[in-house]
Structure formats: structure tokens, C-alpha cells
Design an enzyme around this catalytic site. Structure first.
Site, PDB file in Angstrom:
ATOM      1  N   ARG A 133       0.819  -1.214   0.000  1.00  0.00           N
ATOM      2  CA  ARG A 133       0.000   0.000   0.000  1.00  0.00           C
ATOM      3  C   ARG A 133       0.855   1.268   0.000  1.00  0.00           C
ATOM      4  O   ARG A 133       0.469   2.290   0.550  1.00  0.00           O
ATOM      5  CB  ARG A 133      -0.972   0.014   1.180  1.00  0.00           C
ATOM      6  CG  ARG A 133      -2.049  -1.061   1.103  1.00  0.00           C
ATOM      7  CD  ARG A 133      -3.020  -0.959   2.261  1.00  0.00           C
ATOM      8  NE  ARG A 133      -3.978  -2.078   2.222  1.00  0.00           N
ATOM      9  CZ  ARG A 133      -4.688  -2.463   3.267  1.00  0.00           C
ATOM     10  NH1 ARG A 133      -4.560  -1.857   4.430  1.00  0.00           N
ATOM     11  NH2 ARG A 133      -5.530  -3.466   3.160  1.00  0.00           N
ATOM     12  N   ARG A 151      -3.428   6.237   0.278  1.00  0.00           N
ATOM     13  CA  ARG A 151      -3.982   7.381   0.993  1.00  0.00           C
ATOM     14  C   ARG A 151      -2.994   8.128   1.879  1.00  0.00           C
ATOM     15  O   ARG A 151      -3.286   9.219   2.348  1.00  0.00           O
ATOM     16  CB  ARG A 151      -5.173   6.917   1.837  1.00  0.00           C
ATOM     17  CG  ARG A 151      -6.369   6.511   0.997  1.00  0.00           C
ATOM     18  CD  ARG A 151      -7.443   5.862   1.840  1.00  0.00           C
ATOM     19  NE  ARG A 151      -7.007   4.559   2.348  1.00  0.00           N
ATOM     20  CZ  ARG A 151      -7.712   3.836   3.209  1.00  0.00           C
ATOM     21  NH1 ARG A 151      -8.861   4.291   3.663  1.00  0.00           N
ATOM     22  NH2 ARG A 151      -7.264   2.658   3.605  1.00  0.00           N
ATOM     23  N   ARG A 163      -6.975  11.137  -7.173  1.00  0.00           N
ATOM     24  CA  ARG A 163      -8.136  10.260  -7.020  1.00  0.00           C
ATOM     25  C   ARG A 163      -9.415  11.025  -6.687  1.00  0.00           C
ATOM     26  O   ARG A 163     -10.496  10.430  -6.632  1.00  0.00           O
ATOM     27  CB  ARG A 163      -7.888   9.262  -5.885  1.00  0.00           C
ATOM     28  CG  ARG A 163      -7.154   7.981  -6.212  1.00  0.00           C
ATOM     29  CD  ARG A 163      -8.017   6.888  -6.826  1.00  0.00           C
ATOM     30  NE  ARG A 163      -9.382   6.802  -6.364  1.00  0.00           N
ATOM     31  CZ  ARG A 163      -9.800   6.144  -5.304  1.00  0.00           C
ATOM     32  NH1 ARG A 163      -8.936   5.501  -4.536  1.00  0.00           N
ATOM     33  NH2 ARG A 163     -11.076   6.115  -4.978  1.00  0.00           N
ATOM     34  N   ASP A 207      -6.868  -3.420  -7.315  1.00  0.00           N
ATOM     35  CA  ASP A 207      -7.587  -3.948  -6.162  1.00  0.00           C
ATOM     36  C   ASP A 207      -7.845  -5.424  -6.410  1.00  0.00           C
ATOM     37  O   ASP A 207      -8.007  -5.851  -7.566  1.00  0.00           O
ATOM     38  CB  ASP A 207      -8.915  -3.216  -5.961  1.00  0.00           C
ATOM     39  CG  ASP A 207      -9.565  -3.572  -4.626  1.00  0.00           C
ATOM     40  OD1 ASP A 207      -9.306  -2.866  -3.632  1.00  0.00           O
ATOM     41  OD2 ASP A 207     -10.317  -4.572  -4.573  1.00  0.00           O
ATOM     42  N   TYR A 237     -14.863 -12.615   0.530  1.00  0.00           N
ATOM     43  CA  TYR A 237     -15.686 -11.460   0.176  1.00  0.00           C
ATOM     44  C   TYR A 237     -16.952 -11.888  -0.565  1.00  0.00           C
ATOM     45  O   TYR A 237     -18.046 -11.367  -0.312  1.00  0.00           O
ATOM     46  CB  TYR A 237     -14.892 -10.480  -0.689  1.00  0.00           C
ATOM     47  CG  TYR A 237     -13.884  -9.664   0.070  1.00  0.00           C
ATOM     48  CD1 TYR A 237     -14.296  -8.688   0.981  1.00  0.00           C
ATOM     49  CD2 TYR A 237     -12.520  -9.861  -0.101  1.00  0.00           C
ATOM     50  CE1 TYR A 237     -13.375  -7.931   1.683  1.00  0.00           C
ATOM     51  CE2 TYR A 237     -11.582  -9.120   0.601  1.00  0.00           C
ATOM     52  CZ  TYR A 237     -12.013  -8.148   1.491  1.00  0.00           C
ATOM     53  OH  TYR A 237     -11.096  -7.418   2.193  1.00  0.00           O
TER      54      TYR A 237
END
Length: 360
Positions: free
Chosen positions: A43, A47, A56, A92, A167
Site C-alpha cells: 500500500r 492514501r 483520485r 484492487d 468477500y
């Protein structure tokens, strides 16, 4: 016959000097001598970077992953800022299952949410195999990046079948994976059919990335630590092995990572990994014994340590380097992803420290 950067002939089965395949990162993955321990961060593109938040702004996650130029820009940002030894493709784990026809969305603050959870064989049958054309945007993004990165290697990645299944079965993120485990034990025919289909999709997705030029791949089995070793070996390992061993002829290192997997490290290596990622709960020298001398290790600074005063960070970085020295190959990384609130300047300092402290 290819040509080296010096203009002399090079054997086609040998990496060109100075190219990505001869980089410290790839050499460490292959357990070859390196001038210093290479470092990158899971990552690292995300962010924690203000430039990431800027590009983004107003663009959903799935849409961001489908725009090759945007993917390339986001992937390059931490390489420019931190000087890491490898880039990792911005994407992702649910991108390939969305391409396979699963209706889902990545909800900010929640994660992937599946419109119709998978519970039956009919549900599995609705998930179709993918063709390279279904993810042509990934092919284009990788090719853009390889051209831009030069000697810096690019890591491709995908979610492992178990984590993807969790998921799809739960309908979204889950703390206890209750429905997942209930299906796994209660309807093993449905379970194995689902994981076999997800392994097929994941392998196809990674092969697109390899064909486009990535120098390594990482298979994320983020939630495998929720399983016992016995359940992992029975219900998961064969399907992860179908992905990793399906890339045995790809000519790139294969990294396998999960969280909370101390008891699974040996089995995860057996699935076909060249490098086993280790979270912060297990010392790297201990992990090295568990995965065996034929595999390198990656990790494993606790991401939360980056919020401590710098002397603490430095001590922990040096500790991880010292423990990693017991392995036949060590790629420095965090024990999980960079947290969004992390100070980017600390990451830059960690990269410099890893290089300086490990330089031979």
C-alpha cells in the site's frame, strides 16, 4: 540474442545487467547476493500520499483501477517520493472478479461489497472465466509503467482464492468469516468449485500482467490467518498452488503473503512461493526456519511503529534487518500495508535507513 546496456551480446536466459531482472529486489527474491537490502511497502501507493488523494479526488476505486494512465501515475508516485526498490501495480483484489461478471462495488470506508453473495453451485456457475481482453486496461497500465520505470522492477498482484471467496461468500468484509467457514465445511463441493473458478481467474489475471512485463507477482491471501493449518491445507492450499505453480514457467519471482499466518508459513511456501511475506507477529529469523532455506522472506516492520518517535522507528528497522539477515534472501517491507495516516516523510527516511544500514 538480446543486447546488454553496454551494447554487448547477452544470453537470452540471463537478466540484462542494470535491468529490472538484475535489480536488488529481484536478486533478493531469487536468494542471490545484493548490494543492500531492497525495500518497498505494501500500500505504498495510496492514501498516505497527498498527491494520491489529489489525483483520485472524485473518482471511485474501481474506476481508478480501469484508467491506465491514472494507474500508472499512482503507481509511480511512491517511487518518485520514497526511492523504493520496486513499484507495485495500483489495483484492487476484486478487479478480476468484477471483470468476471460479479456485481460489486468498493465502498469508501467499508471495502468490497457484493450485490449477490455466493452460496450455491448455481452462484458459482455465474462467475465466468476471464479473457485477457476483459482486463486490457491492466495490460496497458503495466506496459506504460514498464516503459517509465526503466530499471526499477514492477510487481504485479492479485488476491488469493480464499480471500476473494471470503468477500464473495460474506457479501463484504468480515471479522469472523462465519458464512465462509460454514460453506467450507458444510458444502465442500460448492467451496472447491468456487475456489477452483477463482484460481482460474486469478491465474489468468496474473498472466496478463506477466505478459505485459511485470518483474514479480505477489499473491495476497490477506485473511488466510483465520484458518487452522489443517483447514488451510485441506480447503485452501490446493487452490493457491494452482495459481502459484501455474506461474512456474513465467520466469518471475512469486511472493505469497497473508496476515496472522505464523502457523501457516511453511504451508504457504509449499503452495509454490519463491518468497513468503511475514507479518509483524513473527520474527523473520523464526519465519525463515518455518519456510525453509529454498525461499526468501519479505517483511516485517509493524506499520504502527511508523507513528513512534524516530529513534524507535530506527531501532525497529535495524532489528528487522538483523533478523532478516538469517534468511537466504530478504526484502524489507512492512508486516501489512501502509496505514492512511502515516507521515510519508517517515517512509522516505525508512527507505534511506534500510539502504544505508544494509549496504555491503
Amino acid at each position: 540474442m538480446s543486447t546488454t546496456t553496454a551494447g554487448t551480446p547477452a544470453r537470452d536466459d540471463q537478466p540484462a545487467p542494470g535491468g529490472p531482472a538484475d535489480s536488488p529486489f529481484v536478486r533478493a527474491c531469487r536468494r542471490e547476493p545484493v548490494p543492500y537490502t531492497p525495500v518497498w511497502f505494501m500500500r505504498q501507493a495510496g492514501r498516505s500520499l497527498p498527491e494520491y488523494r489529489a489525483v483520485r479526488a472524485g473518482i471511485g476505486m474501481l474506476e481508478s483501477c480501469r484508467r491506465p494512465e491514472l494507474v500508472a501515475e499512482i503507481t509511480l508516485q511512491p517511487v518518485r517520493r520514497h526511492g523504493v526498490d520496486a513499484a507495485i501495480l495500483f489495483s484492487d483484489i476484486v478487479v478480476p472478479v468484477a471483470a468476471a461478471g460479479v456485481e460489486l462495488d468498493i465502498v469508501p470506508g467499508t471495502g468490497p461489497v457484493v450485490a449477490e453473495p455466493v452460496r450455491t453451485l448455481d452462484d458459482v456457475d455465474r462467475i465466468r472465466p476471464i479473457d485477457p481482453s476483459d482486463v486490457s486496461f491492466v495490460d496497458k497500465a503495466v506496459r506504460l509503467l514498464v516503459a517509465e520505470l526503466g530499471a526499477t522492477p514492477l510487481i504485479g498482484f492479485a488476491g488469493a482464492p480464499f480471500t476473494l471467496a471470503s468477500y464473495l461468500v460474506e457479501g463484504g468484509p468480515s471479522r469472523n468469516h462465519v458464512r465462509t467457514k460454514a460453506l467450507m465445511h458444510g458444502a465442500p463441493d460448492v467451496w472447491h468449485a468456487l475456489l477452483a473458478r477463482l484460481a482460474e481467474i486469478t491465474l489468468a489475471f496474473l498472466r496478463v500482467q506477466v505478459a505485459a512485463g511485470v518483474s514479480a507477482v505477489q499473491l495476497f491471501d490477506s485473511w488466510a490467518g483465520a484458518l487452522s493449518e489443517a483447514d488451510y491445507r485441506r480447503f485452501v492450499l490446493p487452490h493457491s498452488a494452482a495459481v502459484l505453480r501455474g506461474l512456474a514457467d513465467a520466469g518471475v519471482p512469486r511472493i505469497h503473503f497473508g496476515v496472522g499466518t505464523a502457523e501457516l508459513l511453511g504451508a504457504m511456501g509449499e503452495a509454490g512461493a519463491d518468497v513468503v511475506g511475514v507479518d509483524w507477529r513473527t520474527r523473520l529469523d523464526v519465519a525463515t526456519v518455518r519456510v525453509g532455506p529454498e525461499r526468501a522472506v519479505q517483511g516485517n516492520l509493524d506499520p504502527a511503529v511508523l507513528f513512534a518517535p524516530w529513534p524507535v522507528v530506527e531501532t525497529e528497522v535495524r532489528r528487522a534487518l538483523g533478523e532478516g539477515a538469517a534468511a537466504p534472501g530478504h526484502v524489507f517491507n512492512l508486516g501489512h500495508g501502509v496505514l492512511p495516516e502515516t507521515d510519508p516523510d517517515v517512509l522516505t527516511r525508512v527507505v534511506a535507513l534500510v539502504h544505508e544500514a544494509s549496504e555491503s
